[in-house]
Design an enzyme around this catalytic site. Structure first.
Site, PDB file in Angstrom:
ATOM      1  N   CYS A 396      30.461  21.965  46.531  1.00  0.00           N
ATOM      2  CA  CYS A 396      31.743  21.365  46.907  1.00  0.00           C
ATOM      3  C   CYS A 396      31.830  19.889  46.494  1.00  0.00           C
ATOM      4  O   CYS A 396      32.566  19.538  45.584  1.00  0.00           O
ATOM      5  CB  CYS A 396      31.993  21.495  48.402  1.00  0.00           C
ATOM      6  SG  CYS A 396      33.562  20.779  48.897  1.00  0.00           S
ATOM      7  N   ASP A 397      31.053  19.043  47.144  1.00  0.00           N
ATOM      8  CA  ASP A 397      31.152  17.605  46.865  1.00  0.00           C
ATOM      9  C   ASP A 397      30.881  17.263  45.398  1.00  0.00           C
ATOM     10  O   ASP A 397      31.496  16.344  44.860  1.00  0.00           O
ATOM     11  CB  ASP A 397      30.164  16.834  47.745  1.00  0.00           C
ATOM     12  CG  ASP A 397      30.649  16.753  49.184  1.00  0.00           C
ATOM     13  OD1 ASP A 397      31.871  16.888  49.394  1.00  0.00           O
ATOM     14  OD2 ASP A 397      29.817  16.555  50.080  1.00  0.00           O
ATOM     15  N   VAL A 398      29.981  17.999  44.748  1.00  0.00           N
ATOM     16  CA  VAL A 398      29.602  17.645  43.381  1.00  0.00           C
ATOM     17  C   VAL A 398      30.688  17.978  42.367  1.00  0.00           C
ATOM     18  O   VAL A 398      30.582  17.608  41.196  1.00  0.00           O
ATOM     19  CB  VAL A 398      28.271  18.312  42.956  1.00  0.00           C
ATOM     20  CG1 VAL A 398      27.143  17.849  43.850  1.00  0.00           C
ATOM     21  CG2 VAL A 398      28.376  19.819  42.940  1.00  0.00           C
ATOM     22  N   TYR A 436      29.583  18.178  52.597  1.00  0.00           N
ATOM     23  CA  TYR A 436      28.851  17.317  53.511  1.00  0.00           C
ATOM     24  C   TYR A 436      29.503  15.950  53.682  1.00  0.00           C
ATOM     25  O   TYR A 436      29.435  15.335  54.742  1.00  0.00           O
ATOM     26  CB  TYR A 436      27.428  17.164  52.989  1.00  0.00           C
ATOM     27  CG  TYR A 436      26.539  16.357  53.870  1.00  0.00           C
ATOM     28  CD1 TYR A 436      26.106  16.874  55.079  1.00  0.00           C
ATOM     29  CD2 TYR A 436      26.136  15.082  53.505  1.00  0.00           C
ATOM     30  CE1 TYR A 436      25.292  16.133  55.899  1.00  0.00           C
ATOM     31  CE2 TYR A 436      25.321  14.338  54.320  1.00  0.00           C
ATOM     32  CZ  TYR A 436      24.901  14.862  55.518  1.00  0.00           C
ATOM     33  OH  TYR A 436      24.103  14.131  56.323  1.00  0.00           O
ATOM     34  N   SER A 437      30.183  15.474  52.641  1.00  0.00           N
ATOM     35  CA  SER A 437      30.765  14.136  52.694  1.00  0.00           C
ATOM     36  C   SER A 437      31.948  14.083  53.660  1.00  0.00           C
ATOM     37  O   SER A 437      32.358  13.010  54.077  1.00  0.00           O
ATOM     38  CB  SER A 437      31.247  13.720  51.309  1.00  0.00           C
ATOM     39  OG  SER A 437      32.355  14.518  50.950  1.00  0.00           O
TER      40      SER A 437
END
Lengths: 472, 92
Positions: A396-398, A436-437
């Site tokens: 997700c975040d990446v 996570y962010s």
């Protein structure tokens, strides 16, 4: 220490270790490199056994065999998913071993060591203790034995500072202590350093683990090196320093890839920023998401299969979700299928995907994805605009374009994989929640993005099924 | 040995190690780390020397603990690294 022989063998051991690391720079020679390193350390052990005057050789050999047996057990049993836990645990063991050796020096009344050895012993206890307790907490979090959420309490930073001051006091105090006080100070140091390690590690959340493990890896080497100062052994100093340097490099790479400074992490500012925009999904997003979900699942998988069947260039982006759902076998199946149809399929590996540096590569290598297909972020990013389909598996975040556009969010400035530039994107994630962010991912609501939510292993097997139908 | 020489060894090893490890591709960072685990078990040498001179029972027990822990690192670290590295295969 006896002169001559020991020093010559030590130099040979250090050079062999360095040669081994040099060979690690290519997967072709890496196996040999690791074996050279192993032989060098075993030779060093054999030399100490033969050369030293050991009062109770049977006891030493029995311990060596017992430790080796446990090591073999761990190495054979561990699955690739659980490698991060094992590495964390071994970091801890390394730290504890250094701590015990340093304690033995302070405890031995006839050691005849000078003040430098005493100070080094206290520092080795300090670093070893932090490494040990920090690693055990990290391993527990990775293994989900304890909560992965960061634990933050009021006054945590002051408590850390107080413990650091107490450790500094313990180091200086050792110079002025007589034998019985040395033992008291050593035990004091053991308690304080372990407390510090616990406070340091509990506030680190799951996705910060790559940084934490790298740092603890470095510390386990530093502990060994300082232990070398304590016993005046250049071999320990040199090899420990190499390990320390390695962990430091990995820590820096991980920090850069997560857009965080080491100081921030040491100060315990976890990446779950308090002023991060909360995970509020706007009405518009919710509507498009629902519309996409409402698409008849059968039709949706048929559409995904058609897109994949026509694709010439495909990039797969794996994340920790792939590891969790154990979908790497399915990913390989899909890879084989597309590869046999002549498509160019590559994998884009973000440095912090997974729970430790390089975790995704190991998982994909285990299912026989050729390593030439595993690409680093800088090499693959220019290829996205020319790519027909990007398949996101549990990441997700990446792939969050907010890292480029949304100033002020915790991920702004973090290097990401430019999935949003591809012609089509298929996302096989568990849900649409932010990663996570805590930053919502606008990629999900782009026109050319298809969401296939749910367990990635199941989603991928349905996609493969549909592909078989479409291409029949 | 002179503390100055020991410090020089420490700095030199750090610099050379830093240079060599910078060349390890991120592809192999997990095995690199477990290999470094194994190397940090080099403390076993210090543990053997400390145990060799131990007279008291308590010291002997502590020495054995240190040797066992460090050996788990050495053997476990190198074996699991070997296992991982053998999985990396080239195409065809």
């Amino acid at each position: 220490m006896k002169c001559g022989f020991y020093e010559i063998v030590s130099i040979a051991v250090v050079f062999s270790v360095l040669l081994g690391i040099k060979l690690l720079s290519s997967p072709k020679t890496a196996v040999a490199g690791n074996r050279i390193g192993a032989l060098a350390i075993l030779a060093a052990i054999a030399m100490v056994l033969v050369h030293g005057e050991i009062l109770d050789i049977k006891l030493v050999i029995a311990s060596l065999i017992a430790g080796s047996a446990i090591g073999v057990f761990f190495a054979v049993r561990v699955t690739m998913l659980k490698i991060p836990q094992l590495v964390a645990l071994l970091n801890g063991f390394g730290g504890l071993a250094s701590l015990v050796v340093a304690f033995m020096i302070l405890e031995n009344p006839n050691s005849g060591y000078g003040s430098i050895n005493l100070i080094a012993s206290q520092i080795a206890i300090a670093v070893g203790g932090v490494t040990f307790s920090g690693s055990i907490i990290a391993a527990g979090k990775l293994d989900k034995k304890i909560s992965q959420l960061p634990v933050v309490f009021r006054g945590q930073s002051s408590a850390s500072l107080a413990l650091l001051a107490a450790m500094a006091g313990g180091i200086v105090g050792i110079l002025y202590a007589d034998q019985s006080w040395r033992i008291v100070l050593a035990i004091w140091m053991i308690v304080i350093s372990n407390a510090f390690g616990i406070i340091f590690a509990i506030r680190i959340g799951g996705a910060d683990m790559p940084v934490t493990i790298s740092l603890l890896n470095s510390l386990s080497g530093v502990a060994a090196s300082i232990c070398g100062f304590a016993v005046s052994d250049p071999l320990l100093i040199a090899v420990g320093a190499v390990v320390g340097a390695s962990g430091l490099i990995l820590t820096r790479i991980m920090c850069r890839a997560m857009n965080r400074s080491l100081a921030e992490i040491l100060a315990g500012r976890t990446s779950v920023g308090k002023n991060a925009p909360a995970a509020v999904i706007t009405q518009e997003v919710a509507d498009t998401a629902r519309a996409k979900q409402d698409l008849d699942p059968g039709k949706k998988f048929a559409e995904i299969a058609t897109i994949l069947a026509d694709a010439k260039r495909v990039i797969v982006i794996p994340g920790y979700g792939m590891a969790l759902s154990q979908a790497q076998g399915r990913v390989k199946q899909l890879y084989d299928f597309l590869d046999s149809r002549g498509a160019d399929v590559r994998f884009a590996i973000h440095p912090v995907a997974g729970r430790m540096p390089g975790h995704m590569n190991v998982l994909l290598a285990e299912v026989d994805v050729p390593y030439e297909k595993l690409c680093e972020i800088d090499d693959i990013n220019p290829a996205f605009p020319e790519t027909d389909v990007v398949l996101v598996v549990g990441a997700c975040d990446v792939v969050n374009p907010m890292a480029i556009t949304a100033e002020g969010t915790p991920i702004y400035g973090m290097p990401i994989l430019h999935a949003h530039e591809a012609r089509r994107v298929i996302v096989c994630n568990l849900d649409e929640k932010p990663g996570y962010s805590g930053v919502e991912n606008p990629l999900y609501r782009k026109e050319n993005v298809l969401m296939a939510l749910g367990n990635a292993e199941e989603t991928l097997s349905r996609i493969i099924e549909a592909l078989n139908m479409v291409t029949k | 040995m002179n503390i100055g020489i020991l410090l020089v060894i420490f700095i030199a090893a750090t610099l050379v190690g830093y240079k060599l490890i910078s060349d390890v591709p991120s592809l192999l960072h997990t095995p690199l780390m477990s290999g470094m685990n194994a190397l940090s078990g080099v403390t076993v040498l210090g543990a053997i020397v400390a145990t060799a001179a131990a007279v008291m029972l308590s010291s002997k027990i502590l020495g054995c603990i240190a040797i066992v822990l460090a050996m788990v690192n050495v053997v476990g670290g190198f074996m699991v690294t070997d296992r991982m590295l053998r999985m990396f295969k080239s195409k065809g």
